[in-house]
Write an enzyme that holds these catalytic residues in place. Sequence first.
Site, PDB file in Angstrom:
ATOM      1  N   SER A  11       0.810  -1.217   0.000  1.00  0.00           N
ATOM      2  CA  SER A  11       0.000   0.000   0.000  1.00  0.00           C
ATOM      3  C   SER A  11       0.842   1.265   0.000  1.00  0.00           C
ATOM      4  O   SER A  11       0.567   2.207  -0.767  1.00  0.00           O
ATOM      5  CB  SER A  11      -0.965  -0.003   1.193  1.00  0.00           C
ATOM      6  OG  SER A  11      -0.245  -0.081   2.415  1.00  0.00           O
ATOM      7  N   LYS A 107       9.316   1.188   8.164  1.00  0.00           N
ATOM      8  CA  LYS A 107       9.359   1.673   9.545  1.00  0.00           C
ATOM      9  C   LYS A 107       9.473   0.484  10.502  1.00  0.00           C
ATOM     10  O   LYS A 107       8.487   0.055  11.104  1.00  0.00           O
ATOM     11  CB  LYS A 107       8.111   2.502   9.844  1.00  0.00           C
ATOM     12  CG  LYS A 107       7.994   3.737   8.956  1.00  0.00           C
ATOM     13  CD  LYS A 107       6.728   4.521   9.212  1.00  0.00           C
ATOM     14  CE  LYS A 107       6.656   5.752   8.322  1.00  0.00           C
ATOM     15  NZ  LYS A 107       5.430   6.547   8.551  1.00  0.00           N
ATOM     16  N   LYS A 193       7.056   4.371  16.984  1.00  0.00           N
ATOM     17  CA  LYS A 193       5.655   4.801  17.070  1.00  0.00           C
ATOM     18  C   LYS A 193       4.716   3.625  16.793  1.00  0.00           C
ATOM     19  O   LYS A 193       3.583   3.602  17.288  1.00  0.00           O
ATOM     20  CB  LYS A 193       5.379   5.975  16.140  1.00  0.00           C
ATOM     21  CG  LYS A 193       5.618   5.702  14.654  1.00  0.00           C
ATOM     22  CD  LYS A 193       4.421   5.132  13.933  1.00  0.00           C
ATOM     23  CE  LYS A 193       4.789   4.747  12.519  1.00  0.00           C
ATOM     24  NZ  LYS A 193       3.645   4.174  11.760  1.00  0.00           N
ATOM     25  N   THR A 250      -0.781   7.398  13.610  1.00  0.00           N
ATOM     26  CA  THR A 250      -0.831   5.949  13.802  1.00  0.00           C
ATOM     27  C   THR A 250      -1.705   5.551  14.980  1.00  0.00           C
ATOM     28  O   THR A 250      -2.325   4.485  14.962  1.00  0.00           O
ATOM     29  CB  THR A 250       0.597   5.389  13.990  1.00  0.00           C
ATOM     30  OG1 THR A 250       1.414   5.841  12.912  1.00  0.00           O
ATOM     31  CG2 THR A 250       0.599   3.878  14.008  1.00  0.00           C
TER      32      THR A 250
END
Length: 366
Positions: A11, A107, A193, A250
């Site tokens: 995505s 990430k 995060k 997030t």
Amino acid sequence: MKKVAFIGAGSWGTSMASTVAKKKEAETVIWARRAELAETINLFHENPLYLPDVTLPSNLHATNDLEEAMSGADIVVMGVPSHGFRDVLRDAAPYAENNPVYVSLTKGFEVSTRKRMSEVICEEIEGIGGQYVAVLTGPNLAKEVIQGFPAASTIACSDESTGIMLQEVFHAPTFRCYRNTDVPGSEIGGALKNVIAIAAGIADGLELGDNTKATVLTRGLAEMARFAVKFGAHPLTLLGLAGVGDLMATCASPQSRNHSVGIELGKGRKIEEIIDSMNMVAEGVKSCKPIFELGQANDVWMPITENVVQICHEGATVDEMVQDLLSKEIRSEFEGVEEFWDAASIRGLASNGNGSNGANEVKGSH
């Protein structure tokens, strides 16, 4: 015209490839592991597996051939999950021709080595210098970016001129691209995060209220800053797009995979059942363990991350971990980062171009 090769058609990789392709300022190609997905993108201009009901630019070319994707590429954008990042990079790198700049969208940390993705790139590409390694990170939910909702991100590269070049490539009318030179801080913010988002999701799943969630986010940010500073980052980075910005998006959005995992854990579901039901990777589940182990080895106090690890990997229950967190010793609120919060260091960061501030915007943008 530059050639930008996106390796990975998930995505986020597809969203950024679409953003660059729409500008028609670079030849844009995306590599998909599945041949049928590449064919679908080329024939129907859509990625139904990851971004259904979204039309992709007709000039975005997809391929299942790494050599075709890499040949002549000036910029290689790695959009592969952390657990497969090294293997795919190792397969792709031999086809590079022009000493391209490598940009990571990932990430997370590599589980086996506890390495950030920029470190993996430096290990796999022999002789590569910092001017050829960068990270794109920020509060970027793929579906919103590809739909053209206004968003911002930051390019982190130790070389200012490379950062400026990449900033121009990725900056778009609805996608503001800032830059900084703090690669470790930007990567650490993006990875940690995800872990804090799982904890925030657990709080939501337990229906503990807004005070609890605000506490988790704030203390989570302190945890992120302690860890980042320990590994050479500047704490101001954690107040920018790579830290607070990404954390807010997030932990608030139903589109966040990590937050969704936390919600389901809070409702009592088992982690194995949750992961098996997902068709995309929740990086926080994989990365929380190497992050915590790295923190432990360097005396970084990480109670939230520790509890997420115990829930996701050691069979602890959510209720046990809530009680454990509440019983932890109380400390100075800014322990671990106090010495960095002085006006001189922040002024120095702003003046030498290391921060995500207005001085680092694309020239002429508003």
